[in-house]
Each structure stands twice: as structure tokens, then as C-alpha cells.
Design a protein around this motif. Structure first.
Motif, PDB file in Angstrom:
ATOM      1  N   PRO A 212       0.842  -1.208   0.000  1.00 33.72           N
ATOM      2  CA  PRO A 212       0.000   0.000   0.000  1.00 33.72           C
ATOM      3  C   PRO A 212       0.870   1.249   0.000  1.00 33.72           C
ATOM      4  O   PRO A 212       1.855   1.343   0.728  1.00 33.72           O
ATOM      5  N   GLN A 213       0.505   2.203  -0.832  1.00 33.84           N
ATOM      6  CA  GLN A 213       1.340   3.381  -1.032  1.00 33.84           C
ATOM      7  C   GLN A 213       0.870   4.603  -0.241  1.00 33.84           C
ATOM      8  O   GLN A 213       1.380   5.703  -0.430  1.00 33.84           O
ATOM      9  N   ASP A 214      -0.091   4.413   0.658  1.00 31.76           N
ATOM     10  CA  ASP A 214      -0.635   5.540   1.415  1.00 31.76           C
ATOM     11  C   ASP A 214      -0.264   5.479   2.890  1.00 31.76           C
ATOM     12  O   ASP A 214      -0.957   6.056   3.742  1.00 31.76           O
ATOM     13  N   LEU A 215       0.825   4.779   3.215  1.00 36.88           N
ATOM     14  CA  LEU A 215       1.241   4.631   4.604  1.00 36.88           C
ATOM     15  C   LEU A 215       2.413   5.557   4.914  1.00 36.88           C
ATOM     16  O   LEU A 215       3.062   6.094   4.013  1.00 36.88           O
ATOM     17  N   THR A 216       2.689   5.701   6.195  1.00 38.08           N
ATOM     18  CA  THR A 216       3.929   6.358   6.608  1.00 38.08           C
ATOM     19  C   THR A 216       5.084   5.387   6.391  1.00 38.08           C
ATOM     20  O   THR A 216       4.873   4.176   6.232  1.00 38.08           O
ATOM     21  N   ALA A 217       6.293   5.900   6.421  1.00 40.88           N
ATOM     22  CA  ALA A 217       7.455   5.034   6.216  1.00 40.88           C
ATOM     23  C   ALA A 217       7.553   3.927   7.261  1.00 40.88           C
ATOM     24  O   ALA A 217       7.758   2.755   6.904  1.00 40.88           O
ATOM     25  N   PRO A 218       7.390   4.234   8.566  1.00 43.69           N
ATOM     26  CA  PRO A 218       7.452   3.148   9.559  1.00 43.69           C
ATOM     27  C   PRO A 218       6.368   2.088   9.329  1.00 43.69           C
ATOM     28  O   PRO A 218       6.641   0.887   9.425  1.00 43.69           O
ATOM     29  N   ALA A 219       5.153   2.535   9.033  1.00 46.77           N
ATOM     30  CA  ALA A 219       4.070   1.582   8.793  1.00 46.77           C
ATOM     31  C   ALA A 219       4.337   0.743   7.549  1.00 46.77           C
ATOM     32  O   ALA A 219       3.999  -0.447   7.499  1.00 46.77           O
ATOM     33  N   TYR A 220       4.954   1.354   6.563  1.00 45.07           N
ATOM     34  CA  TYR A 220       5.263   0.644   5.320  1.00 45.07           C
ATOM     35  C   TYR A 220       6.275  -0.469   5.584  1.00 45.07           C
ATOM     36  O   TYR A 220       6.090  -1.610   5.130  1.00 45.07           O
ATOM     37  N   PHE A 221       7.334  -0.155   6.316  1.00 44.50           N
ATOM     38  CA  PHE A 221       8.329  -1.186   6.634  1.00 44.50           C
ATOM     39  C   PHE A 221       7.705  -2.311   7.453  1.00 44.50           C
ATOM     40  O   PHE A 221       7.999  -3.492   7.233  1.00 44.50           O
ATOM     41  N   ASN A 222       6.844  -1.957   8.407  1.00 41.71           N
ATOM     42  CA  ASN A 222       6.200  -2.990   9.208  1.00 41.71           C
ATOM     43  C   ASN A 222       5.249  -3.840   8.363  1.00 41.71           C
ATOM     44  O   ASN A 222       5.119  -5.047   8.590  1.00 41.71           O
ATOM     45  N   ARG A 223       4.587  -3.236   7.387  1.00 42.18           N
ATOM     46  CA  ARG A 223       3.721  -4.007   6.501  1.00 42.18           C
ATOM     47  C   ARG A 223       4.550  -4.994   5.680  1.00 42.18           C
ATOM     48  O   ARG A 223       4.125  -6.133   5.454  1.00 42.18           O
ATOM     49  N   LEU A 224       5.710  -4.555   5.224  1.00 41.01           N
ATOM     50  CA  LEU A 224       6.590  -5.470   4.498  1.00 41.01           C
ATOM     51  C   LEU A 224       7.044  -6.628   5.382  1.00 41.01           C
ATOM     52  O   LEU A 224       7.121  -7.781   4.929  1.00 41.01           O
ATOM     53  N   ALA A 225       7.336  -6.326   6.636  1.00 37.28           N
ATOM     54  CA  ALA A 225       7.742  -7.384   7.569  1.00 37.28           C
ATOM     55  C   ALA A 225       6.597  -8.365   7.801  1.00 37.28           C
ATOM     56  O   ALA A 225       6.800  -9.587   7.855  1.00 37.28           O
ATOM     57  N   ASP A 226       5.357  -7.841   7.945  1.00 33.85           N
ATOM     58  CA  ASP A 226       4.198  -8.716   8.138  1.00 33.85           C
ATOM     59  C   ASP A 226       4.019  -9.655   6.938  1.00 33.85           C
ATOM     60  O   ASP A 226       3.741 -10.849   7.096  1.00 33.85           O
ATOM     61  N   ALA A 227       4.180  -9.091   5.734  1.00 37.17           N
ATOM     62  CA  ALA A 227       4.014  -9.904   4.528  1.00 37.17           C
ATOM     63  C   ALA A 227       5.085 -10.994   4.453  1.00 37.17           C
ATOM     64  O   ALA A 227       4.806 -12.132   4.056  1.00 37.17           O
ATOM     65  N   ALA A 228       6.312 -10.658   4.839  1.00 29.90           N
ATOM     66  CA  ALA A 228       7.393 -11.648   4.804  1.00 29.90           C
ATOM     67  C   ALA A 228       7.136 -12.784   5.785  1.00 29.90           C
ATOM     68  O   ALA A 228       7.452 -13.949   5.504  1.00 29.90           O
ATOM     69  N   GLN A 229       6.541 -12.470   6.911  1.00 31.86           N
ATOM     70  CA  GLN A 229       6.290 -13.503   7.923  1.00 31.86           C
ATOM     71  C   GLN A 229       5.265 -14.530   7.467  1.00 31.86           C
ATOM     72  O   GLN A 229       5.162 -15.604   8.074  1.00 31.86           O
ATOM     73  N   GLU A 230       4.543 -14.225   6.396  1.00 24.89           N
ATOM     74  CA  GLU A 230       3.604 -15.207   5.869  1.00 24.89           C
ATOM     75  C   GLU A 230       4.321 -16.451   5.350  1.00 24.89           C
ATOM     76  O   GLU A 230       3.684 -17.487   5.114  1.00 24.89           O
TER      77      GLU A 230
END
Length: 324
Positions: A212-230
């Protein structure tokens, strides 16, 4: 591990010579695997004679400069045709192709031995180029890919020379390399470079809503981490399923490498892309280890460690950007 597709020239005028070197070199199988991984197999593959058209003989005499950018692009979009074209070059090509091989061969010894082995294989009874094979005059009248596959599946059918295990083995290590430049729009003269088409896997970074391109930078990195944990949602035990799972995660790396990452500043984008390339290389290594006969449980454990470390790195970067 080298990604040959990433070396596709930016200048369309340089593409014929670049592709010719692969057609007479040792890495065509790898390049075909990379391009096939991106484009997949079309429902109706064109025949080589359809793509080369009236320039077929000219190509065999004088190289790929005889083809228009559009036709070169079709060869890259349908990479199996490159293998067909290589067969034509090796069995019917003129002295032009001998000069290309002589100028580009970095390993003259292996090339000479390969030529001898290929000649012996092609001269074997029933092999392409032997007395039992179709006449050379009709070699370019190749059937569509679907017909090739059906023919190969018939009992007693002979496999085309470039699918022989001795040659296919050269390409297996690159079967999951998915990153490739968007050459199609560039060579068609639009001047617009589009991101590569990578099919969504349904999980991880390659799923449709992963970035998602509408997040803050910290939220974006955490979203990437969540996706990787899948990655840990499934723990395949057999080699085939594990290889597919690693390939899907590696596919996500390609998505990250080419994504815009609008929530991130320039420094964070550079950091993320560099990390993605490092993670991609490690995933490639695990897939190669598995294909080389590694135990699935050991490869899975090593991949688990890679994913754990990249998740930690993404979380840490999120914290760093949050602190400013």
C-alpha cells in the motif's frame, strides 16, 4: 548468481548483438528460464517461422540485425523460440555465426568440447540433424509449442536436443530467477519503462495488496515485515512444494526491487532495494541447494533463518524511521 535478463541493453540498437552472444554462448538456457519465469507459457505460442517471417534465411546468414525491434521483442516474450533459433543456428547458420562465437566465447576449450558433443548428439540416429530427422529445408516450419509438447509426451518420442538432460541441466539453477527489465515498451519506441509483469502468488510481497502506497514510512516497513512472515504459514516437507514456496518468496523480492515505494524517502528506498537484492541472492542459493539434492528440512531451516533476519531488519528500519 548472475541474472542475465537484467543485462538486456537499454539501447535497442545494442539488443541484436547482445542476444546473438547468448545464442552462441553457454548461458542461453539460463536466460530462457529467466524469461519464461516472468512471461509464463502463452496459450498459443507463435512458431519461429511466424516471428522471423521472410527474414528467416537472412538471420541465418547475417544475424539478428535483420529483424525489427518488434520481432526481437517477440523472441524475448516467447523465450522458447530462442532455443528453437539456437538449433537453427547450430545446424544451418552461416559463417557469420561462427565469427560471433569466436569473438564472444570466453571459454574456448569448453566451447570446442561442447561443439564436439553437440555434433555427436545431432548425428546420432533419430536426433535433430541426423539422417532420420526432418530435412534442413523444413526446419523453420516449426509447429506451435503446444504441438511440440504433445509430441514429446508420446511413448517413444524423441526429445528436442536442447531439452536433453545434458543441456537442460545448464538451466535448472536459474529456474526461479524472476527479475527482468521491462524491455517491451522500450523497444517499441514508447519511451516508457513499465515494471515487469510478475504474477501474484496470493501471499507475501507478491500479493496484490502487499505494498500500500498511502502509509507512513514506519508503517510501510512494518507491513513489508508482516508480509514476509507469511512464509511461516506453511512449512512444506517435500522438495517440490518447498521449491515452489521458495520461488514464490523470491518472486516477491522482484516485486520489491522494482516497486516505487512512495512512502519512503530516497535513502530508505536505496536501502530497501539493496537489501532485497541480498535477500534474493540468498533465496536463489537455497533453491539451488535444494535442486542439487539438499535435504528439504535443512533447506527449509536455512530459508527460515533468512526470512527471520530480513523481518528483523525491516522492523529495525521501521523503528529507525519512526525516531527520525
Amino acid at each position: 548468481m548472475k541474472l542475465h535478463a537484467l543485462d538486456i541493453p537499454d539501447d535497442a540498437a545494442e539488443l541484436p548483438a547482445w542476444l546473438e552472444r547468448h545464442l552462441v554462448g553457454l548461458d542461453l538456457g539460463t536466460l530462457v528460464s529467466e524469461l519464461r519465469a516472468v512471461h509464463g507459457t502463452a496459450a498459443a505460442e507463435p512458431a519461429l517461422r511466424e516471428v522471423l517471417g521472410q527474414q528467416a534465411d537472412a538471420v541465418l546468414r547475417g544475424g539478428l540485425a535483420q529483424l525489427s525491434p518488434d520481432r526481437l521483442s517477440l523472441l524475448l516474450q516467447h523465450p522458447e523460440l530462442l532455443a528453437d533459433l539456437q538449433e537453427q543456428i547450430l545446424t544451418r547458420g552461416g559463417t557469420y555465426w561462427d565469427r560471433v562465437a569466436a569473438e564472444s566465447a570466453a571459454l574456448p576449450g569448453p566451447c570446442a568440447r561442447g561443439r564436439e558433443r553437440l555434433a555427436a548428439f545431432l548425428n546420432a540416429p533419430g536426433a535433430a540433424g541426423s539422417a532420420e530427422a526432418p530435412s534442413q529445408a523444413h526446419r523453420l516450419s516449426l509447429p506451435p509449442r503446444a504441438a511440440h509438447d504433445q509430441e514429446a509426451m508420446r511413448p517413444g518420442a524423441r526429445v528436442r536436443w536442447y531439452r536433453h538432460p545434458a543441456f537442460v541441466g545448464l538451466a535448472t539453477a536459474a529456474a526461479v530467477l524472476l527479475a527482468v527489465r521491462a524491455y517491451d515498451a522500450r523497444y517499441r519506441g514508447s519511451g516508457v519503462v513499465q515494471p515487469p509483469v510478475v504474477a501474484a502468488t496470493g501471499w507475501g510481497w507478491a500479493k496484490p495488496d502487499a505494498l500500500p502506497q498511502d502509509l507512513t514510512a514506519p508503517a510501510y516497513f512494518n507491513r513489508l515485515a508482516d508480509a514476509a512472515q507469511e512464509w511461516f504459514n506453511k512449512q512444506p516437507e517435500d522438495a517440490v512444494t518447498l521449491a515452489q514456496r521458495i520461488g514464490e518468496l523470491r518472486q516477491g523480492c522482484s516485486v520489491l526491487i522494482f516497486a516505487e515505494h512512495r512512502p519512503l524517502g530516497a535513502e530508505d528506498r536505496v536501502w530497501l532495494v539493496e537489501k532485497c537484492r541480498s535477500w534474493a541472492a540468498k533465496l536463489d542459493d537455497q533453491r539451488v541447494a535444494l535442486e542439487a539434492g539438499g535435504k528439504p528440512e535443512e533447506v527449509r531451516a536455512a530459508t527460515d533463518e533468512v526470512v527471520q533476519k530480513l523481518v528483523v531488519a525491516l522492523r529495525a528500519r521501521a523503528d529507525q524511521t519512526a525516531r527520525g
